[in-house]
Design a protein around this motif. Structure first.
Motif, PDB file in Angstrom:
ATOM      1  N   GLU A 227       0.794  -1.285   0.055  1.00 37.39           N
ATOM      2  CA  GLU A 227      -0.121  -0.027   0.050  1.00 37.39           C
ATOM      3  C   GLU A 227       1.054   1.178  -0.026  1.00 37.39           C
ATOM      4  N   TYR A 228       0.678   2.131  -1.027  1.00 39.44           N
ATOM      5  CA  TYR A 228       1.402   3.444  -1.240  1.00 39.44           C
ATOM      6  C   TYR A 228       0.391   4.565  -0.919  1.00 39.44           C
ATOM      7  N   CYS A 229       0.901   5.627   0.104  1.00 36.08           N
ATOM      8  CA  CYS A 229      -0.214   6.480   0.386  1.00 36.08           C
ATOM      9  C   CYS A 229       0.836   7.864   0.227  1.00 36.08           C
ATOM     10  N   MET A 230       0.409   8.927  -0.598  1.00 33.96           N
ATOM     11  CA  MET A 230       0.828  10.110  -0.920  1.00 33.96           C
ATOM     12  C   MET A 230       0.153  11.362   0.006  1.00 33.96           C
ATOM     13  N   PHE A 231       0.629  11.977   0.902  1.00 32.26           N
ATOM     14  CA  PHE A 231      -0.114  12.966   1.992  1.00 32.26           C
ATOM     15  C   PHE A 231       0.782  14.395   1.419  1.00 32.26           C
ATOM     16  N   ASP A 232       0.027  15.260   1.900  1.00 30.95           N
ATOM     17  CA  ASP A 232       0.715  16.777   1.870  1.00 30.95           C
ATOM     18  C   ASP A 232       1.730  16.474   3.185  1.00 30.95           C
ATOM     19  N   ASP A 233       2.673  17.602   2.873  1.00 27.87           N
ATOM     20  CA  ASP A 233       3.503  17.608   3.787  1.00 27.87           C
ATOM     21  C   ASP A 233       3.458  17.452   5.199  1.00 27.87           C
TER      22      ASP A 233
END
Length: 173
Positions: free
Chosen positions: A103-109
């Motif tokens: 599972e890959y998640c991209m979040f804001d900083d």
């Protein structure tokens, strides 16, 4: 190769802070949809050796096998913008004798909201046969040690998991 210490509590996820590059963006200054794959895979490839001491070339050399992409589920929730810093988190959420799901998640900083989430299914394939092979005992022990707990994996439940991660992120802040 690698030896799993049964008394050590291995981190269950990796995290990278990444800058969205100009050359990877579309004319609207959003990260090109196809580039998310590069960002996710590169972040994990950079972090796994640091955190777990495992290099992919070592696995190939020791076991004459490698994980290859079988499929993806991806949800683009909010765009990643040119020159924006983001956080990429990855974790193994499921495996069996010859398959692995990351599972890959991209979040804001600040990790206050989810931008993109992806599940990638990998098959473990023999280098000499190009056919699926079973994980060795050593690889199985490694996967067990790094498995992220609490995710009820089923490929049909991807949308439910996206909703869950979005809500968990909102409740933190």
């Amino acid at each position: 190769m690698f030896i799993i210490d049964p008394n050590f509590n291995y981190p269950k996820e990796t995290e990278s802070r990444v800058l969205i590059r100009f050359q990877d963006c579309d004319p609207l200054r959003h990260l090109n949809n196809a580039k998310y794959f590069d960002y996710f895979f590169n972040a994990r490839e950079d972090q796994v050796p640091k955190i777990y001491g495992v290099e992919m070339r070592e696995i190939i050399k020791s076991f004459d096998a490698v994980w290859v992409v079988y499929n993806h589920h991806i949800a683009y929730i909010k765009p990643a913008n040119m020159a924006e810093w983001v956080r990429i988190v990855s974790r193994v959420i499921w495996y069996n004798k010859n398959t692995l799901v990351v599972e890959y998640c991209m979040f804001d900083d600040s990790k206050s909201y989810l931008k993109t989430m992806m599940w990638t299914t990998f098959k473990y394939v023999g280098m000499d046969t190009s056919r699926t092979v079973e994980h060795s005992e050593e690889v199985e022990a490694y996967l067990k040690a790094i498995l992220y707990p609490g995710v009820e994996y089923h490929s049909a439940k991807f949308d439910e998991r996206v909703y869950q991660v979005k809500n968990e992120t909102r409740s933190i802040f």
